[in-house]
Design an enzyme around this catalytic site. Structure first.
Site, PDB file in Angstrom:
ATOM      1  N   GLY A  99       0.791  -1.221   0.000  1.00  0.00           N
ATOM      2  CA  GLY A  99       0.000   0.000   0.000  1.00  0.00           C
ATOM      3  C   GLY A  99       0.820   1.265   0.000  1.00  0.00           C
ATOM      4  N   ALA A 164      -4.594  -6.453  -3.741  1.00  0.00           N
ATOM      5  CA  ALA A 164      -4.884  -7.388  -2.654  1.00  0.00           C
ATOM      6  C   ALA A 164      -6.343  -7.792  -2.561  1.00  0.00           C
ATOM      7  CB  ALA A 164      -4.428  -6.789  -1.317  1.00  0.00           C
ATOM      8  N   LEU A 211      -3.537  -0.813   3.473  1.00  0.00           N
ATOM      9  CA  LEU A 211      -4.511  -0.883   2.388  1.00  0.00           C
ATOM     10  C   LEU A 211      -5.920  -0.629   2.885  1.00  0.00           C
ATOM     11  CD1 LEU A 211      -3.264  -4.241   0.819  1.00  0.00           C
ATOM     12  CD2 LEU A 211      -2.932  -1.982  -0.182  1.00  0.00           C
ATOM     13  N   TYR A 262      -8.691   2.746  12.289  1.00  0.00           N
ATOM     14  CA  TYR A 262      -9.194   4.102  12.537  1.00  0.00           C
ATOM     15  C   TYR A 262     -10.271   4.048  13.611  1.00  0.00           C
ATOM     16  CZ  TYR A 262     -11.179   8.732  11.445  1.00  0.00           C
ATOM     17  OH  TYR A 262     -11.642  10.023  11.515  1.00  0.00           O
ATOM     18  N   TYR A 272     -18.161   8.825   7.530  1.00  0.00           N
ATOM     19  CA  TYR A 272     -17.236   7.727   7.231  1.00  0.00           C
ATOM     20  C   TYR A 272     -18.093   6.488   7.010  1.00  0.00           C
ATOM     21  CZ  TYR A 272     -12.902   4.992   7.625  1.00  0.00           C
ATOM     22  OH  TYR A 272     -11.828   4.171   7.380  1.00  0.00           O
ATOM     23  N   LYS A 280     -13.129  -1.654   9.397  1.00  0.00           N
ATOM     24  CA  LYS A 280     -12.082  -1.393  10.378  1.00  0.00           C
ATOM     25  C   LYS A 280     -12.328  -2.167  11.676  1.00  0.00           C
ATOM     26  CE  LYS A 280      -9.442   1.191   7.967  1.00  0.00           C
ATOM     27  NZ  LYS A 280      -8.117   0.675   7.548  1.00  0.00           N
ATOM     28  N   LEU A 310      -5.083  12.082   8.694  1.00  0.00           N
ATOM     29  CA  LEU A 310      -3.991  12.419   7.776  1.00  0.00           C
ATOM     30  C   LEU A 310      -4.580  13.038   6.517  1.00  0.00           C
ATOM     31  CD1 LEU A 310      -1.034  12.192   6.712  1.00  0.00           C
ATOM     32  CD2 LEU A 310      -1.682   9.947   5.827  1.00  0.00           C
ATOM     33  N   SER A 312      -4.399  13.258   3.348  1.00  0.00           N
ATOM     34  CA  SER A 312      -3.831  12.675   2.136  1.00  0.00           C
ATOM     35  C   SER A 312      -4.812  12.744   0.985  1.00  0.00           C
ATOM     36  CB  SER A 312      -3.448  11.216   2.397  1.00  0.00           C
ATOM     37  OG  SER A 312      -4.619  10.457   2.616  1.00  0.00           O
ATOM     38  N   ALA A 314      -5.763  10.263  -0.750  1.00  0.00           N
ATOM     39  CA  ALA A 314      -6.684   9.142  -0.569  1.00  0.00           C
ATOM     40  C   ALA A 314      -7.856   9.545   0.302  1.00  0.00           C
ATOM     41  CB  ALA A 314      -5.945   7.971   0.066  1.00  0.00           C
TER      42      ALA A 314
END
Length: 391
Positions: A99, A164, A211, A262, A272, A280, A310, A312, A314
């Site tokens: 990842g 994956a 990932l 998370y 989310y 998760k 973070l 990011s 993504a």
């Protein structure tokens, strides 16, 4: 269907060391520093990646750049100035990080931490992102971010294409086999990658799962389709089971495996969605079971890191990342930026002999946000005189 990287060096001052990456203008040391303007975009990770964690933007001029979390054992006799240091030493170890597709996610930070401690680095990159990642490495676009404490650059020994979501070639549907984004790549299912690593290197010591993907992450759970829900679980949690299943036979006894989770696994995080919170939660439960099975059969430790936000590329897929970063800063016990490197530091510790008795554990690296029961930035708490950094 795709599984993609999540896409983010301190514990000792001795070499090899783990450290907080430092980027300076024109300097040789690199940093994951971000612009102080909180409305500007931070450097982003692969657009196909869903990170479960998001990083604060960093004020280059006013915030500490290079911190050291030093674990020391001081053995000073009368008049003696000798100091013995407890260091993270991964020399002679080989790590595979699944990842990694750019230089600012948690996967990259973990790779760099492990490299700083002396480990050899192999990475698995989502197939459609492979060419861009390898080209960026060749052209030196990541050179600043690759700088280690001794001034050398982190070396990635080999980059493997990896998706994956698929365990073996028989699992790959025809539309993926003929997809032009996969053209030119081969041996990228989990089983094939493990076999390739075995053929190339024989064994590994450290396995990192960075990932996650949820195609319907922006949908509330009640609006998530069965297909979207199962896709999130497949890419974000079962992919870890598959990686361990296929890599365990080539992992050296005493090795370590680490994943990223998370807080949405155990607390409600509106926005989310798409089954990602469920994925998760499954990952954390699987961590405990896998710790038992991998520990008994192969003497491998299995842990997961629950990382804070973070910023990011993504994570931009979720659509409310900056809000979560602001919320975390306002409400966590430690009001400070959370750096990808701090997660990397923790991973390096967990992979090292210093953590030889730690397995089946969930380690929070989120400035303590997980411990909070309320959001103290609410107007309801305005009369409590709670110490606040106005960031």
């Amino acid at each position: 269907m795709m599984a993609v990287g999540a896409s983010a060096l301190q514990i000792t001052a001795a070499r090899p060391s783990v450290f907080l990456t430092q980027r300076s203008f024109g300097a040789t040391m690199a940093s994951f520093a971000h612009e102080s303007d909180r409305t500007s975009s931070s450097k982003l990770t692969s657009s196909s990646h869903l990170s479960s964690v998001l990083n604060f933007k960093h004020n280059f001029t006013s915030r500490p750049r290079f911190q050291k979390f030093v674990t020391k054992s001081l053995s000073e006799a009368s008049g003696s100035k000798s100091v013995s240091q407890l260091s993270i030493d991964l020399k002679g170890k080989r790590a595979f990080i699944a990842g990694v597709a750019d230089d600012n996610g948690y996967g990259w930070a973990i790779a760099k931490s492990l490299a700083a401690a002396g480990a050899e680095i192999l990475v698995g990159t989502w197939v459609p992102a492979l060419n861009i990642f390898e080209m960026s490495l060749r052209r030196g676009k990541f050179d600043e971010s690759r700088v280690l404490p001794d001034g050398s650059l982190m070396e990635i020994t080999k980059v493997y294409p990896l998706d994956a979501v698929f365990d073996n070639p028989e699992d790959v549907p025809e539309d993926i086999k003929t997809n032009k984004r996969y053209a030119g790549s081969s041996n990228w299912t989990v089983q094939e990658v493990a076999e390739s690593v075995k053929q190339d290197f024989g064994s590994i010591d450290i396995l990192v799962h960075s990932l996650a993907n949820g195609p319907e992450v922006t949908k509330p759970l009640l609006e998530t389709s069965r297909k979207g829900y199962l896709a999130a679980v497949s890419a974000s949690s079962y992919s870890y089971v598959s990686l361990l299943k296929h890599f365990l036979p080539i992992m050296n006894p005493g090795g370590s495996s680490i994943s990223l989770t998370y807080i949405a696994s155990e607390r409600i995080i509106p926005g989310y969605g798409g089954g990602m919170s469920s994925a998760k939660a499954a990952l954390e439960s699987d961590t405990r079971v896998l710790a038992f099975e991998a520990g008994r059969k192969h003497k491998i430790r299995v842990n997961t890191i629950s990382a804070g936000p973070l910023g990011s590329r993504a994570a931009k897929a979720i659509g409310f990342i900056d809000t979560m970063i602001d919320y975390s800063f306002a409400n966590a016990p430690l009001q400070k930026e959370l750096f990808a490197d701090e997660v990397g530091n923790t991973a390096a510790f967990l992979a090292s002999p210093l953590a030889s008795a730690i397995t089946g554990a969930l380690i929070y690296v989120d400035n303590g946000l997980n411990a909070m029961g309320v959001g103290v930035d609410s107007p309801l708490f305005k009369d409590l005189n709670i110490p606040t950094d106005k960031h």
